[in-house]
Scaffold this active site. Structure first.
Site, PDB file in Angstrom:
ATOM      1  N   ASP A  10       1.099  -1.325   0.021  1.00 32.54           N
ATOM      2  CA  ASP A  10       0.045   0.429   0.091  1.00 32.54           C
ATOM      3  C   ASP A  10       0.955   1.402  -0.496  1.00 32.54           C
ATOM      4  OD1 ASP A  10      -2.242   2.008   0.624  1.00 32.54           O
ATOM      5  OD2 ASP A  10      -0.631   2.359   2.396  1.00 32.54           O
ATOM      6  N   ASP A  12       0.310   5.062   0.281  1.00 36.09           N
ATOM      7  CA  ASP A  12      -1.130   6.269   1.356  1.00 36.09           C
ATOM      8  C   ASP A  12      -0.767   5.842   3.237  1.00 36.09           C
ATOM      9  OD1 ASP A  12      -2.324   7.698  -0.886  1.00 36.09           O
ATOM     10  OD2 ASP A  12      -0.569   8.937  -0.013  1.00 36.09           O
TER      11      ASP A  12
END
Ligand code: XBP
Ligand code: MG
Length: 253
Positions: A10, A12
């Site tokens: 991932d 953010d």
């Protein structure tokens, strides 16, 4: 022999703590530029993060927090225009070096790369944001380190749907048992678990109280040799920072 072949990241909140001082500020600059009196405070933004995707988040804000705003006839293009401006502001921030990587990120990714691990990104954010972060905070050639950059609107449904993880694995021709995911939020782990992936969590200011049931481990950050992590849940086996050996142990394959 470990069956672990790929690490899926991932972006953010995981690679960098981008939301409060990055995306949120960029949204507010775009709103001001458009002459709107919308101001997303840190507290309001924490509520808006329930919805992933910047365009979707603006619509959620109008539907749930600013119902008094009279939307223009072409609402989709209005939102798209605001989001393009927001992305421009956000990329400018990244290009100025305003957002650093989180602890341990460059160390673990470099170690995994040198060990021949395949790497991919699986994110809800806009592709330009990924390249701007990687090129400015990790290395000028960092985009080349990742076999697949699965980002933004490339899939019909954003996290918590599993689509972006499934898309990344399909592109890599790998199954979930050959991979492990790195996330920071409840929406993120719902996506990775529903894609069949074991998941390592590093929380941040907005997600510390999220539900991370079924994570392999929950950390405050990935740590460095001179900056140990804290284990919020799970078993690090005495390790004080996340390295490839611990990732492989958590994967268990
Ligand atoms: C986080 C998101 C993104 C960002 C904003 O993505 O949900 O929407 O908040 O970026 P992830 P955009 O945690 O999956 O990396 O405005 O480009 O969507
Ligand atoms: Mg995230």
């Amino acid at each position: 022999m470990s069956t672990l072949k790929a690490l899926l990241f991932d972006v953010d909140g995981t690679l960098a703590d981008t939301e409060r001082d990055g995306h949120r500020v960029a949204f507010n600059r775009a709103f001001a530029e458009a002459g709107l009196d919308w101001e997303w405070s840190e507290e309001l933004y924490g509520k808006l993060l329930a919805v992933t995707g910047g365009k979707e988040r603006i619509r959620y804000y109008l539907d749930s927090f600013n119902t008094g705003f009279a939307p223009p006839a072409e609402l989709d293009s209005f939102i798209a225009g605001l989001h393009q401006a927001k992305t421009r502001h956000y990329v400018e921030m990244l290009s100025s070096g305003a957002i650093p990587l989180r602890p341990g990120v460059k160390r673990l990714i470099s170690e995994a790369r040198e060990a021949g691990m395949r790497l991919a990104v699986a994110t809800t954010t806009t592709p330009e944001n990924v390249s701007a972060l990687l090129e400015n905070a990790m290395a000028p050639d960092a985009m080349d380190w990742f076999e697949v950059i699965a980002a933004g609107d490339v899939v019909p449904a954003k996290k918590p749907a599993p689509d972006i993880y499934t898309y990344a694995m399909q592109r890599m021709r790998l199954g979930p048992k050959e991979c492990i995911a790195f996330e920071d939020s409840h929406n993120g782990i719902r996506a990775s678990l529903d894609a069949g992936l074991k998941t390592i969590i590093a929380v941040n200011g907005y997600t510390r109280d999220d539900d991370f049931s079924d994570a392999e481990i929950v950390l405050d950050h990935w740590g460095e040799p001179e900056y140990p992590f804290s284990v919020l849940s799970g078993d690090a086996g005495g390790a004080s920072y996340l390295d490839l050996a611990l990732v492989k142990r958590l994967h268990g394959g």
